[in-house]
Scaffold this active site. Structure first.
Site, PDB file in Angstrom:
ATOM      1  N   ARG A 186      37.958  36.243  31.149  1.00 28.90           N
ATOM      2  CA  ARG A 186      36.504  36.017  31.082  1.00 28.90           C
ATOM      3  C   ARG A 186      35.830  36.998  30.128  1.00 28.90           C
ATOM      4  O   ARG A 186      34.686  37.406  30.359  1.00 28.90           O
ATOM      5  CB  ARG A 186      35.861  36.099  32.464  1.00 28.90           C
ATOM      6  CG  ARG A 186      36.551  35.315  33.543  1.00 28.90           C
ATOM      7  CD  ARG A 186      36.880  33.909  33.136  1.00 28.90           C
ATOM      8  NE  ARG A 186      37.536  33.181  34.224  1.00 28.90           N
ATOM      9  CZ  ARG A 186      37.933  31.916  34.105  1.00 28.90           C
ATOM     10  NH1 ARG A 186      37.792  31.254  32.966  1.00 28.90           N
ATOM     11  NH2 ARG A 186      38.506  31.311  35.121  1.00 28.90           N
ATOM     12  N   LYS A 305      42.332  42.947  44.761  1.00 24.01           N
ATOM     13  CA  LYS A 305      42.070  41.531  45.016  1.00 24.01           C
ATOM     14  C   LYS A 305      43.289  41.008  45.768  1.00 24.01           C
ATOM     15  O   LYS A 305      44.383  40.936  45.207  1.00 24.01           O
ATOM     16  CB  LYS A 305      41.886  40.786  43.692  1.00 24.01           C
ATOM     17  CG  LYS A 305      41.794  39.270  43.828  1.00 24.01           C
ATOM     18  CD  LYS A 305      41.446  38.618  42.489  1.00 24.01           C
ATOM     19  CE  LYS A 305      41.428  37.097  42.591  1.00 24.01           C
ATOM     20  NZ  LYS A 305      41.036  36.468  41.319  1.00 24.01           N
ATOM     21  N   GLU A 309      42.579  33.383  45.562  1.00 25.02           N
ATOM     22  CA  GLU A 309      42.997  32.618  44.390  1.00 25.02           C
ATOM     23  C   GLU A 309      44.474  32.827  44.081  1.00 25.02           C
ATOM     24  O   GLU A 309      44.864  33.072  42.942  1.00 25.02           O
ATOM     25  CB  GLU A 309      42.132  32.997  43.172  1.00 25.02           C
ATOM     26  CG  GLU A 309      40.661  32.725  43.384  1.00 25.02           C
ATOM     27  CD  GLU A 309      39.807  32.890  42.146  1.00 25.02           C
ATOM     28  OE1 GLU A 309      40.075  33.807  41.360  1.00 25.02           O
ATOM     29  OE2 GLU A 309      38.868  32.096  41.980  1.00 25.02           O
ATOM     30  N   ARG A 342      38.225  43.971  47.669  1.00 28.86           N
ATOM     31  CA  ARG A 342      37.304  42.876  47.343  1.00 28.86           C
ATOM     32  C   ARG A 342      37.222  41.826  48.453  1.00 28.86           C
ATOM     33  O   ARG A 342      38.239  41.461  49.056  1.00 28.86           O
ATOM     34  CB  ARG A 342      37.726  42.205  46.037  1.00 28.86           C
ATOM     35  CG  ARG A 342      37.598  43.130  44.851  1.00 28.86           C
ATOM     36  CD  ARG A 342      38.064  42.470  43.578  1.00 28.86           C
ATOM     37  NE  ARG A 342      37.036  41.714  42.903  1.00 28.86           N
ATOM     38  CZ  ARG A 342      37.196  40.480  42.435  1.00 28.86           C
ATOM     39  NH1 ARG A 342      38.316  39.830  42.629  1.00 28.86           N
ATOM     40  NH2 ARG A 342      36.222  39.891  41.784  1.00 28.86           N
ATOM     41  N   ASP A 383      30.357  32.347  43.486  1.00 24.94           N
ATOM     42  CA  ASP A 383      31.092  32.953  42.372  1.00 24.94           C
ATOM     43  C   ASP A 383      30.239  33.124  41.118  1.00 24.94           C
ATOM     44  O   ASP A 383      30.384  32.342  40.179  1.00 24.94           O
ATOM     45  CB  ASP A 383      32.317  32.074  42.059  1.00 24.94           C
ATOM     46  CG  ASP A 383      33.375  32.814  41.272  1.00 24.94           C
ATOM     47  OD1 ASP A 383      33.133  33.974  40.902  1.00 24.94           O
ATOM     48  OD2 ASP A 383      34.445  32.222  41.035  1.00 24.94           O
ATOM     49  N   GLU A 405      29.179  43.643  43.768  1.00 23.80           N
ATOM     50  CA  GLU A 405      29.851  43.343  42.495  1.00 23.80           C
ATOM     51  C   GLU A 405      29.055  42.277  41.752  1.00 23.80           C
ATOM     52  O   GLU A 405      28.871  41.172  42.244  1.00 23.80           O
ATOM     53  CB  GLU A 405      31.276  42.845  42.763  1.00 23.80           C
ATOM     54  CG  GLU A 405      32.023  42.442  41.503  1.00 23.80           C
ATOM     55  CD  GLU A 405      33.451  41.929  41.763  1.00 23.80           C
ATOM     56  OE1 GLU A 405      34.150  42.482  42.642  1.00 23.80           O
ATOM     57  OE2 GLU A 405      33.858  40.966  41.092  1.00 23.80           O
ATOM     58  N   GLU A 411      30.547  34.542  32.281  1.00 23.81           N
ATOM     59  CA  GLU A 411      31.488  33.433  32.456  1.00 23.81           C
ATOM     60  C   GLU A 411      30.786  32.105  32.724  1.00 23.81           C
ATOM     61  O   GLU A 411      31.199  31.064  32.232  1.00 23.81           O
ATOM     62  CB  GLU A 411      32.423  33.789  33.614  1.00 23.81           C
ATOM     63  CG  GLU A 411      33.358  32.680  33.998  1.00 23.81           C
ATOM     64  CD  GLU A 411      34.248  33.049  35.172  1.00 23.81           C
ATOM     65  OE1 GLU A 411      34.178  34.204  35.656  1.00 23.81           O
ATOM     66  OE2 GLU A 411      35.018  32.181  35.615  1.00 23.81           O
ATOM     67  N   HIS A 539      28.140  25.588  40.302  1.00 21.39           N
ATOM     68  CA  HIS A 539      29.548  25.344  39.982  1.00 21.39           C
ATOM     69  C   HIS A 539      29.815  23.938  39.464  1.00 21.39           C
ATOM     70  O   HIS A 539      30.781  23.293  39.869  1.00 21.39           O
ATOM     71  CB  HIS A 539      30.435  25.629  41.197  1.00 21.39           C
ATOM     72  CG  HIS A 539      31.661  26.432  40.818  1.00 21.39           C
ATOM     73  ND1 HIS A 539      32.480  26.070  39.773  1.00 21.39           N
ATOM     74  CD2 HIS A 539      32.193  27.570  41.339  1.00 21.39           C
ATOM     75  CE1 HIS A 539      33.464  26.966  39.669  1.00 21.39           C
ATOM     76  NE2 HIS A 539      33.303  27.884  40.596  1.00 21.39           N
TER      77      HIS A 539
HETATM   78  C1  BDP Z   1      36.192  33.990  39.014  1.00 20.76           C
HETATM   79  C2  BDP Z   1      36.895  33.953  37.689  1.00 20.76           C
HETATM   80  C3  BDP Z   1      38.331  34.400  37.783  1.00 20.76           C
HETATM   81  C4  BDP Z   1      38.415  35.737  38.491  1.00 20.76           C
HETATM   82  C5  BDP Z   1      37.699  35.644  39.830  1.00 20.76           C
HETATM   83  C6  BDP Z   1      37.659  36.972  40.582  1.00 20.76           C
HETATM   84  O1  BDP Z   1      36.857  32.616  37.201  1.00 20.76           O
HETATM   85  O2  BDP Z   1      38.859  34.463  36.481  1.00 20.76           O
HETATM   86  O3  BDP Z   1      39.723  36.137  38.653  1.00 20.76           O
HETATM   87  O4  BDP Z   1      36.370  35.226  39.627  1.00 20.76           O
HETATM   88  O5  BDP Z   1      36.569  37.510  40.725  1.00 20.76           O
HETATM   89  O6  BDP Z   1      34.822  33.797  38.799  1.00 20.76           O
HETATM   90  O7  BDP Z   1      38.665  37.447  41.056  1.00 20.76           O
END
Ligand code: BDP
Length: 719
Positions: A186, A305, A309, A342, A383, A405, A411, A539
């Site tokens: 990003r 993290k 994801e 996080r 997000d 944060e 992005e 989004h």
């Molecule tokens: C999202 C982004 C991704 C990040 C994620 C994060 O698209 O690339 O890894 O946040 O904060 O918005 O971990």
């Protein structure tokens, strides 16, 4: 000779005539430009800096302060300042109680300055008229020095300075999402500024300029690598690289942090498990912490993290986030390190509304984290969208320090191409009322620790910095770095004031320029919201790269990866029902807010479709139907983008040519892309609703399928 003359002659007609344009500006100097002053401004500054009196045997930090004054005054006045030992009229005196014991007898509020605060005061010492820059520590002195230079650059009356400034938040941090191959997740400003390959032997001179820029804002921490971390960052060669960066940043008061990968001990083939309750795992991290601290004695700690994801984490072993965070916290505690854990979590196995998952996971853990853990929470529950309500965790975890944060890199707001001043967004979130301890329980008070008396406080921003000459990929994106840093120092300050400060230092202190640039900044983010995601939509960006509109995307594996999940548009209406009849996410807010948000009539219209699913003919406050209002907003967004371009073009005679042209070129793209957003979204929503264009509005020029067919496989910054 004649040929050269012939080539140059026409150029001379367009060569800059403005006195400040002697040198071509490329943006590298950021807000620390120190261009030559003339007339009264020069006399004014010169009279207050006839000499610089500084501590004897200056530390590296104090040397940095003196060097900055040298650079600044030489730039502004055209001659290097005189360094002196004796206090005379017109001296600029840098002092701490240690360097000048007499300070303690002058009735100054030194105790209130703490370890990082500073005082600027035009006063008399020994009968001499001086300006005092005082602090308890060398780093306070450096911050005070930058504040004095800022006062000079923004044309304040230096003869009347009398201010005390103390940061309200302890940890003021940049999170770099920089990969070890020098790409930036990003990132829209070129490669990572960390030239990992050449480190630790080669330390790019840019690292010092990076440190100066951050110190000028009071930023005091940086995590160097992507939150989607790789195991290698914890190996000896990379620890050495991080240590080399830490050495450069240290004199500027900036501590280095690293993002760590939960499964590193397994992936490095040193253990068979990463279970946080397995003693071997705790011992591994302790040893790793010892190794890092041997190389970086003031190492800040880990950013993590986990179970988000697809990243590994303690849930893989049926352990909680607290189990995971505490195990790392124990490893770092003997060295004074912190864990920034996080809360950006959502799981592929959870069908709960994505906006609710972090709160559901973390609230039961309140009080279970060790004292050196901060939970790092994104500003909103989804997000980094152009607009989100504040994250419901703020105010709801009284026993846990929450670090907010923000994303500085844009992005979801047009990358580095569009102007969108985020100071405005940060302020909107920070001043939002959580009502957790009655009215006035703002997010700012949660994160500065006042609401719940937390010992640790912090604010972090995902950096927008890269190796581009402008640092941020465009001139105006520097303002977002600036506003972030200044607000981290004082989360209750005004984003507009910072816009003005930035404009004066970055372009010109001429009030006409300052006001015009400030207007552009203050209008920009709302424009983006209107042409991308008006009325609480969120989004609906295209998939993966998040460039441009993609409201039609519906076929991705996980429901919450699809824009259709967020807007829920159909023939009968649009919006995400987060009330009792839907996901009931509103119950995660304090009762006062829950009540207001349960009814569309008492929900702010800017969040309408975030919380409610409504029929297309729902009557808005304007008297228009929801559909007509949506089209109206999209049109307003496009008009606002065109207006930004026009406002900027009017500044052509007073801005240096290169930067003016570069910004102007981007504003043309912004206007085109605003139209694209408007047209594509309207075409799509029309295709699902079957509605006609409201009277007096223009139909999109293309069919929805034509918008859908646009592909951008090489859009920058991909995750
Ligand atoms: C999202 C982004 C991704 C990040 C994620 C994060 O698209 O690339 O890894 O946040 O904060 O918005 O971990």
């Amino acid at each position: 000779m004649t040929t050269i003359y012939k080539v140059l002659a026409p150029l001379s007609l367009v060569l800059p005539l403005h006195p400040a344009w002697g040198m071509e500006e490329d943006g590298y100097d950021l807000w620390l430009r120190y261009r030559a002053l003339g007339g009264a401004a020069k006399t004014h500054v010169a009279a207050r800096a006839k000499s610089i009196v500084h501590p004897a045997d200056p530390s590296l930090t104090t040397q940095a302060a003196i060097a900055e004054l040298h650079r600044g005054l030489t730039g502004m006045l055209g001659a290097s300042p005189k360094l002196a030992r004796k206090i005379d009229d017109g001296a600029l005196v840098l002092a701490t109680p240690a360097s000048m014991p007499k300070l303690k007898t002058l009735g100054l509020p030194l105790a209130s300055l703490g370890g990082e605060g500073y005082l600027l005061r035009a006063m008399k010492i020994d009968g001499k008229k001086v300006t005092l820059v005082a602090a308890n520590t060398d780093i306070g002195l450096l911050y005070g020095t930058y504040a004095w230079l800022r006062a000079a650059l923004t044309r304040r009356d230096l003869g009347k300075l009398d201010e005390v400034s103390v940061p309200k938040v302890q940890l003021r941090m940049l999170n770099h999402w920089d990969n070890l191959d020098r790409t930036v997740e990003r990132g829209y400003a070129g490669e990572s500024i960390w030239d990992w390959w050449a480190l630790p032997d080669v330390k790019d001179a840019r690292y010092v300029d990076y440190a100066r820029a951050n110190a000028s804002l009071g930023i005091n921490a940086a995590s160097l690598n992507n939150v989607n971390s790789k195991k290698e960052i914890l190996t000896a060669p990379w620890i050495a690289k991080a240590a080399a960066v830490a050495d450069v940043l240290r004199p500027y008061g900036i501590k280095v942090y690293l993002s760590v990968r939960w499964s590193a001990p397994v992936e490095l083939e040193e253990l068979q498990t990463a279970d946080p309750l397995d003693a071997k795992v705790g011992a591994w991290w302790k040893k790793k912490a010892d190794e890092i601290y041997a190389a970086i004695p003031d190492f800040g700690g880990f950013v993590v993290k986990a179970n988000s994801e697809g990243q590994p984490g303690p849930h893989d072993y049926q352990r909680t986030h607290a189990d995971g965070a505490n195990m790392l916290a124990e490893a770092l505690a003997p060295h004074g390190g912190l864990v920034l854990w996080r809360a950006f979590v959502y799981s592929q196995h959870n069908t709960e509304d994505r906006a609710k998952q972090a709160y559901s996971d973390f609230i039961p853990l309140d009080g279970k984290f060790l004292p050196n853990v901060l939970v790092q929470v994104k500003n909103g529950p989804i997000d980094f969208q152009p607009r989100e309500p504040f994250h419901p965790m703020f105010g709801a975890m009284p026993k846990t320090p929450l670090l907010i944060e923000f994303q500085i890199t844009k992005e979801y707001l047009g990358f580095a191409t569009h102007i969108a001043y985020l100071g405005d967004m940060y302020e909107e979130v920070l001043e939002a009322d959580t009502y957790r301890k009655g009215p006035g329980s703002t997010v700012a008070k949660v994160i500065d620790g006042r609401l719940h008396g937390n010992a640790l406080t912090g604010m972090s921003g995902v950096a927008n910095i890269g190796s581009s000459r402008t640092w941020s990929g465009s001139h105006f994106d520097q303002a977002n770095w600036y506003a972030f840093g200044r607000l981290a120092w004082d989360p209750e300050a005004s984003a507009k004031d910072f816009a003005k400060e930035w404009a004066a230092q970055t372009f010109s202190s001429d009030p006409k320029v300052v006001n015009a640039v400030t207007d552009i900044l203050m209008r920009s983010r709302e424009a983006v919201v209107d042409y991308m995601t008006p009325l609480g939509l969120h989004h609906i960006m295209d998939t993966g790269h998040h460039h441009g509109p993609g409201p039609w995307v519906s076929t991705l594996k996980r429901p919450e990866w699809n824009p259709t999940y967020y807007h829920q548009a159909g023939r009968d209406g649009i919006g995400f029902d987060r009330t009792k009849t839907g996901s009931n996410a509103i119950a995660q807010y304090a009762p006062e807010l829950e009540r207001a948000l349960s009814d569309p009539r008492t929900t702010p219209e800017k969040f309408l479709l975030w919380f409610h699913r409504l029929p297309w003919d729902y009557k808005m406050r304007s008297g228009r139907t929801l559909w007509a209002e949506m089209v109206h907003r999209y049109d307003a967004g496009v008009a606002a983008a065109a207006d930004l371009r026009k406002r900027w073009s009017r500044l052509k005679p007073v801005i240096d040519p290169r930067r003016h042209e570069e910004v102007a070129a981007l504003l043309v793209v912004q206007e085109q892309e605003a139209k694209w957003w408007r047209d594509a979204c309207i075409a799509y929503f029309q295709s699902v609703s079957g509605l006609k264009m409201p009277a007096g509005t223009k139909a999109p020029p293309l069919s929805v399928d034509e918008y859908r067919k646009k592909h951008f496989p090489y859009a920058p910054g991909r995750g």
